[in-house]
Design an enzyme around this catalytic site. Structure first.
Site, PDB file in Angstrom:
ATOM      1  N   HIS A  44       0.851  -1.189   0.000  1.00 28.98           N
ATOM      2  CA  HIS A  44       0.000   0.000   0.000  1.00 28.98           C
ATOM      3  C   HIS A  44       0.888   1.241   0.000  1.00 28.98           C
ATOM      4  CE1 HIS A  44      -3.519   2.402   0.503  1.00 28.98           C
ATOM      5  NE2 HIS A  44      -3.169   2.853   1.695  1.00 28.98           N
ATOM      6  N   HIS A  56      -3.597   9.145   1.007  1.00 31.04           N
ATOM      7  CA  HIS A  56      -3.578   7.879   0.276  1.00 31.04           C
ATOM      8  C   HIS A  56      -4.964   7.574  -0.254  1.00 31.04           C
ATOM      9  CE1 HIS A  56      -5.002   5.376   3.930  1.00 31.04           C
ATOM     10  NE2 HIS A  56      -5.015   6.635   4.305  1.00 31.04           N
ATOM     11  N   CYS A 148      -4.025   2.475  -5.189  1.00 31.94           N
ATOM     12  CA  CYS A 148      -3.201   3.417  -4.440  1.00 31.94           C
ATOM     13  C   CYS A 148      -1.877   3.715  -5.143  1.00 31.94           C
ATOM     14  CB  CYS A 148      -2.934   2.881  -3.034  1.00 31.94           C
ATOM     15  SG  CYS A 148      -2.043   1.296  -3.002  1.00 31.94           S
TER      16      CYS A 148
END
Length: 217
Positions: A44, A56, A148
């Protein structure tokens, strides 16, 4: 029934989180730094925007069902995350480094992304942070095509790209091109016909899937 559904969502969400060591609390990040957190199946990414906060893109079902700012600012739970993946909804949000890490370790991605993405020169960190802040709010989501990593690469380099998606597609391509998989699919189709009998529900997949794999290989 609701308790059972919540339990199932929590278990499925384990594929998106990890039980890694706690995040690094002593490291000082600079505004515009690219941060990464290893998950069970992927990594991530986020952009550090200062004051212990990270911007994010994260799957989140809540923006699709409410406009309550207080609820939207609350920490994204496992259930919200998983339902966001299924509904293809996300939000670009700012969280603390601890909430961004979700119990995992945070790493500073200094040059790995630049080398892999073929970037030349040092990206403008301040511009990356400003881009991330301009995108705050609800966003569409796709596990492969708008995740992401697409978000942070657009913020840092001006072009959305996911190396994880490219690696997965390369693996899938090699899987399809291997003719042994077509033969294996054919054998499984015959076994299915032998066990379940011949019908439109069994014959079509038993023929179509091996044929498609064979022609694509």
């Amino acid at each position: 029934m609701l308790d059972a559904l919540a339990f199932l969502l929590d278990k499925l969400a384990l594929f998106f989180v990890t039980c890694a060591p706690p995040p690094e609390r002593e490291r000082v990040y600079r505004r515009g730094d690219l941060l990464e957190v290893p998950r069970t199946l992927f990594t991530h990414f986020g952009i550090y925007v200062g004051d212990g906060r990270v911007a994010h893109l994260i799957p989140d079902i809540l923006p699709a069902v409410t406009s309550d700012a207080r609820r939207l600012r609350s920490k994204v739970t496992s259930a919200r995350l998983l339902l966001g993946v299924l509904a293809k909804r996300a939000s670009v949000r700012v969280d603390s480094v601890e909430d961004f890490a979700y119990g995992a370790s945070v790493r500073l991605n200094t040059h790995a992304m630049e080398r892999a993405a073929g970037s030349r020169g040092q990206p403008d960190a301040e511009e990356a942070a400003r881009r991330a802040e301009r995108l705050l709010g609800s966003a569409p989501y796709s596990l492969l095509w708008n995740n992401c990593e697409h978000f942070v690469t657009w913020c840092r380099y001006g072009a959305a790209r996911s190396l994880q998606t490219e690696q997965f597609c390369q693996w899938l391509k090699s899987l399809i091109r291997d003719q042994r998989n077509a033969v294996l699919a054919g054998l499984l189709g015959l076994l299915c016909l032998a066990c379940l009998g011949v019908s439109s529900g069994t014959a079509l997949p038993a023929v179509f899937i091996p044929f498609t794999l064979w022609m694509a290989s």
